[in-house]
Design a protein around this motif. Structure first.
Motif, PDB file in Angstrom:
ATOM      1  N   UNK A   1       0.837  -1.166  -0.256  1.00  0.00           N
ATOM      2  CA  UNK A   1      -0.018  -0.069  -0.069  1.00  0.00           C
ATOM      3  C   UNK A   1       0.924   1.066  -0.043  1.00  0.00           C
ATOM      4  N   UNK A   2       0.480   2.164  -0.739  1.00  0.00           N
ATOM      5  CA  UNK A   2       1.426   3.374  -1.031  1.00  0.00           C
ATOM      6  C   UNK A   2       0.693   4.543  -1.532  1.00  0.00           C
ATOM      7  N   UNK A   3       1.395   5.931  -1.232  1.00  0.00           N
ATOM      8  CA  UNK A   3       0.706   7.204  -1.698  1.00  0.00           C
ATOM      9  C   UNK A   3       1.375   7.652  -2.931  1.00  0.00           C
ATOM     10  N   UNK A   4       0.661   8.056  -4.341  1.00  0.00           N
ATOM     11  CA  UNK A   4       0.897   8.248  -5.449  1.00  0.00           C
ATOM     12  C   UNK A   4       0.681   9.713  -5.774  1.00  0.00           C
ATOM     13  N   UNK A   5       0.284  10.384  -4.681  1.00  0.00           N
ATOM     14  CA  UNK A   5       0.044  11.653  -4.873  1.00  0.00           C
ATOM     15  C   UNK A   5       1.240  12.694  -4.319  1.00  0.00           C
ATOM     16  N   UNK A   6       1.463  14.004  -4.850  1.00  0.00           N
ATOM     17  CA  UNK A   6       2.816  14.662  -4.366  1.00  0.00           C
ATOM     18  C   UNK A   6       2.087  15.143  -2.673  1.00  0.00           C
ATOM     19  N   UNK A   7       3.639  15.183  -2.274  1.00  0.00           N
ATOM     20  CA  UNK A   7       3.420  15.748  -0.751  1.00  0.00           C
ATOM     21  C   UNK A   7       2.646  17.147  -0.730  1.00  0.00           C
ATOM     22  N   UNK A   8       1.801  17.164   0.187  1.00  0.00           N
ATOM     23  CA  UNK A   8       1.065  18.566   0.216  1.00  0.00           C
ATOM     24  C   UNK A   8      -0.264  18.552  -0.370  1.00  0.00           C
ATOM     25  N   UNK A   9      -0.756  17.463  -1.225  1.00  0.00           N
ATOM     26  CA  UNK A   9      -2.049  18.042  -2.016  1.00  0.00           C
ATOM     27  C   UNK A   9      -2.861  17.814  -1.246  1.00  0.00           C
ATOM     28  N   UNK A  10      -4.222  18.437  -1.387  1.00  0.00           N
ATOM     29  CA  UNK A  10      -5.494  18.407  -0.669  1.00  0.00           C
ATOM     30  C   UNK A  10      -6.087  17.049  -0.333  1.00  0.00           C
ATOM     31  N   UNK A  11      -6.005  16.215  -1.625  1.00  0.00           N
ATOM     32  CA  UNK A  11      -6.596  14.894  -1.611  1.00  0.00           C
ATOM     33  C   UNK A  11      -5.590  13.829  -1.675  1.00  0.00           C
ATOM     34  N   UNK A  12      -5.341  12.999  -0.741  1.00  0.00           N
ATOM     35  CA  UNK A  12      -4.241  11.910  -0.792  1.00  0.00           C
ATOM     36  C   UNK A  12      -4.759  10.804  -1.919  1.00  0.00           C
ATOM     37  N   UNK A  13      -3.842  10.439  -3.040  1.00  0.00           N
ATOM     38  CA  UNK A  13      -4.262   9.265  -3.684  1.00  0.00           C
ATOM     39  C   UNK A  13      -3.343   8.067  -3.546  1.00  0.00           C
ATOM     40  N   UNK A  14      -4.018   7.105  -3.163  1.00  0.00           N
ATOM     41  CA  UNK A  14      -3.527   5.943  -2.822  1.00  0.00           C
ATOM     42  C   UNK A  14      -3.518   4.786  -3.678  1.00  0.00           C
ATOM     43  N   UNK A  15      -2.813   3.634  -3.637  1.00  0.00           N
ATOM     44  CA  UNK A  15      -2.884   2.340  -4.237  1.00  0.00           C
ATOM     45  C   UNK A  15      -2.936   1.422  -2.924  1.00  0.00           C
ATOM     46  N   UNK A  16      -4.227   0.674  -2.679  1.00  0.00           N
ATOM     47  CA  UNK A  16      -4.009  -0.231  -1.468  1.00  0.00           C
ATOM     48  C   UNK A  16      -4.679  -1.515  -2.058  1.00  0.00           C
ATOM     49  N   UNK A  17      -3.653  -2.702  -1.913  1.00  0.00           N
ATOM     50  CA  UNK A  17      -3.988  -3.930  -2.455  1.00  0.00           C
ATOM     51  C   UNK A  17      -5.134  -4.407  -1.625  1.00  0.00           C
ATOM     52  N   UNK A  18      -6.187  -4.990  -2.170  1.00  0.00           N
ATOM     53  CA  UNK A  18      -7.182  -5.473  -1.391  1.00  0.00           C
ATOM     54  C   UNK A  18      -6.741  -7.056  -0.936  1.00  0.00           C
ATOM     55  N   UNK A  19      -7.563  -7.411  -0.167  1.00  0.00           N
ATOM     56  CA  UNK A  19      -7.366  -8.994   0.148  1.00  0.00           C
ATOM     57  C   UNK A  19      -8.692  -9.499   1.032  1.00  0.00           C
ATOM     58  N   UNK A  20      -9.444  -9.924   0.091  1.00  0.00           N
ATOM     59  CA  UNK A  20     -10.998 -10.430   0.707  1.00  0.00           C
ATOM     60  C   UNK A  20     -10.994 -11.479   1.192  1.00  0.00           C
ATOM     61  N   UNK A  21     -10.048 -12.406   0.998  1.00  0.00           N
ATOM     62  CA  UNK A  21      -9.798 -13.740   1.842  1.00  0.00           C
ATOM     63  C   UNK A  21      -9.537 -13.454   3.275  1.00  0.00           C
ATOM     64  N   UNK A  22      -8.451 -12.704   3.325  1.00  0.00           N
ATOM     65  CA  UNK A  22      -7.915 -12.215   4.721  1.00  0.00           C
ATOM     66  C   UNK A  22      -9.054 -11.419   5.550  1.00  0.00           C
ATOM     67  N   UNK A  23      -9.706 -10.687   4.994  1.00  0.00           N
ATOM     68  CA  UNK A  23     -10.958  -9.972   5.468  1.00  0.00           C
ATOM     69  C   UNK A  23     -12.030 -11.086   5.923  1.00  0.00           C
ATOM     70  N   UNK A  24     -12.200 -11.839   5.004  1.00  0.00           N
ATOM     71  CA  UNK A  24     -13.154 -13.049   5.552  1.00  0.00           C
ATOM     72  C   UNK A  24     -12.680 -13.859   6.615  1.00  0.00           C
ATOM     73  N   UNK A  25     -11.335 -14.165   6.685  1.00  0.00           N
ATOM     74  CA  UNK A  25     -10.836 -14.939   7.939  1.00  0.00           C
ATOM     75  C   UNK A  25     -10.999 -14.236   8.847  1.00  0.00           C
TER      76      UNK A  25
END
Length: 409
Positions: free
Chosen positions: A374-398
C-alpha cells in the motif's frame, strides 16, 4: 475483539475461506493473525468429468484434471490435495470455515455463524442473486457436512452497504412494488471496500472515523464507494452488480429503456438482453477484449474501438468521483484497488488527469512504479491523498470469521 488477541485459538489458528460459485470453488487457507495465505486453489468446471483443480502451496503448484460431478466431489478433491500436498488441515488448527456470500439482502448487516436457518435465508435470497447464491448454498451445505466440528461463518458482499442512507439505497419506482420484490440498492464488493478503507487508516496511522475515502475497486467487475468515517454512504452497484462503472464484460449504467428498445425492435428476449449486458458489454463489447493489457496494446496500435472503450471507462470513473466528492463534502483519500486499480498505471493516470483544481493529482513517476505494498502516489502537500491499496478479501473474511467465532465462544 481483535483476532490477534484471541488466546483461545492461539497464534497457529487458521481459517479455511471458501467461495463456491455455480461451477467453481475457490479456496484459501489463511492465517488471520499474520495475514499469510498458507495455501490456495480453485476447482473449475464442476458438473464435468473433465474438471480441473489447481492447488498452490509454498514451493509448488499442483494442477490436475478431475471428475467433479458436483460441489461435494469438488470439496473432496480439495481435501485430498491438502492431505497429499499440504499443509495438513489438522496441523493448521482450522478454527472456522468462512464462506463468501454475494447477496445478503436486507437480512444481514454483518457476518453470521451459519445454522440451518441462515442457510434457508441465503436460499430465500436466490431471486436477488440467481447466478451466485445457489452455488453458495450448495458449497455451504457440503462444507458443513465435511467439516462438522468447526463453526461456519457467512460473510456477505452486501453487508458493508447496509449503512447506506435511505435516500441512497431507494430507487424512485412504485414503493409498494419495490417493497414486495426487494428492489433497492444493495451494493457489492463490500468486503473489499471495507477492508481497503480500514487499510487506508492503518497505513496513514489516522483514526478511521476521521477519514472520508473514495474507494475504487477496479477489476473485471468494478465498483466505487463513498466511505465517511469507516461507514459506507454511497456505492455504484445496485440491485445487482450490473449497475455503475463500466466493467470488463458488464455495461454498468444505461438508460433502462434500452432493454425495452432491444426487446421490441431487435426481437431480443429478456435472457438474451441479460446475457448481452452482463457478458458481452463493457470493455469486451466496445474493444473486443476485456484484458486491459491487450486493451492498451490495441490503443497503441490505433484501434478506434479500444480507444473509445478506454475513454468511456475513464469518463464514467470521473463522473463517479465527482458525484462522491459532492456526497461526502470533503474527501481525504482516493484509494485504487483490485486488479486494474492496483496494476494499471495508465488507467490511474487518465482518471486523475485534469482534477488538479479539486486538489487531486498524482506523481506520475511514483504512479509508474509497481509494488505489492500500500502506498501514496500523490505529491506531498496535495489536498486529497491518492493511494494504491491492495485488497485482500480472503484475509478480510478470515479475520471477520475468527472475530465472530471468538465472540461466540
Amino acid at each position: 475483539m481483535n483476532p490477534t488477541s484471541d488466546g483461545r485459538h492461539g497464534a497457529t489458528a487458521s481459517v479455511l475461506v471458501i467461495n463456491a460459485g455455480s461451477s467453481s470453488v475457490k479456496y484459501q487457507l489463511v492465517d488471520p493473525v499474520g495475514g499469510e495465505a498458507m495455501a490456495s486453489g480453485i476447482v473449475e468446471k464442476i458438473g464435468s468429468s473433465e474438471g480441473s483443480v489447481t492447488h498452490k502451496v509454498a514451493g509448488g503448484k499442483t494442477q490436475r484434471t478431475v471428475d467433479v460431478p458436483d460441489h461435494g466431489a469438488a470439496l473432496r478433491v480439495v481435501l485430498d490435495l491438502f492431505s497429499e500436498q499440504g499443509p495438513s488441515l489438522e496441523d493448521a488448527n482450522v478454527v472456522a470455515v468462512g464462506h463468501r456470500v454475494v447477496q445478503g439482502g436486507s437480512l444481514f448487516s454483518g457476518p453470521v455463524v451459519i445454522d440451518d436457518a441462515v442457510v434457508e435465508d441465503i436460499r430465500g435470497l436466490i431471486p436477488l442473486a440467481p447466478l451466485h447464491n445457489p452455488g453458495h448454498v450448495r458449497g455451504i451445505e457440503v462444507a458443513r457436512a465435511l467439516f462438522p466440528d468447526v463453526p461456519h461463518v457467512a460473510v456477505f458482499d452486501t453487508a458493508f452497504f447496509q449503512t447506506l442512507p435511505e435516500a441512497a439505497y431507494t430507487y424512485a419506482i412504485d414503493a409498494e412494488v419495490a417493497r414486495e420484490h426487494g428492489v433497492r440498492r444493495y451494493g457489492f464488493h463490500g468486503t473489499s471496500h471495507e477492508y481497503v478503507s480500514q487499510e487506508v487508516a492503518r497505513v496513514l496511522d489516522r483514526p478511521l472515523e476521521d477519514l472520508n475515502t473514495i474507494v475504487l475497486h477496479l477489476g473485471n467487475g468494478a465498483s466505487a464507494s463513498a466511505v465517511r468515517g469507516g461507514v459506507a454512504v454511497e456505492t455504484s452497484m445496485g440491485l445487482t452488480p450490473l449497475e455503475g462503472l463500466v466493467m470488463g464484460t458488464r455495461s454498468g449504467d444505461i438508460d433502462p429503456a434500452i432493454v425495452f428498445h432491444l426487446h421490441r425492435n431487435a426481437g431480443m428476449s429478456i435472457d438474451e438482453i441479460d446475457d448481452l449486458l452482463n457478458k458481452r458489454s463493457g470493455i469486451l463489447g466496445l474493444a473486443g477484449d476485456n484484458d486491459f493489457r491487450t486493451l492498451h496494446e490495441l490503443v497503441e496500435a490505433g484501434h478506434e474501438g479500444a480507444r473509445l472503450a478506454l475513454d468511456v471507462y475513464v469518463h464514467r470513473l470521473k463522473k463517479y468521483i465527482g458525484s462522491y466528492l459532492a456526497v461526502l463534502g470533503r474527501v481525504d483519500v482516493i484509494a485504487f484497488t483490485a486488479g486494474v486499480g492496483e496494476n494499471d498505471e495508465i488507467v490511474r493516470r487518465l482518471v486523475m488527469r485534469g482534477l488538479t483544481d479539486l486538489g487531486i493529482e498524482i506523481d506520475e513517476v511514483v504512479n509508474d512504479v509497481r509494488s505489492p505494498e500500500a502506498r501514496t502516489i500523490s505529491p506531498e502537500g496535495t489536498k486529497v491523498r491518492v493511494m494504491i491499496v491492495p485488497t485482500n478479501e480472503e484475509l478480510a473474511i478470515a479475520r471477520q470469521s475468527l472475530e465472530l467465532v471468538g465472540q461466540q465462544g
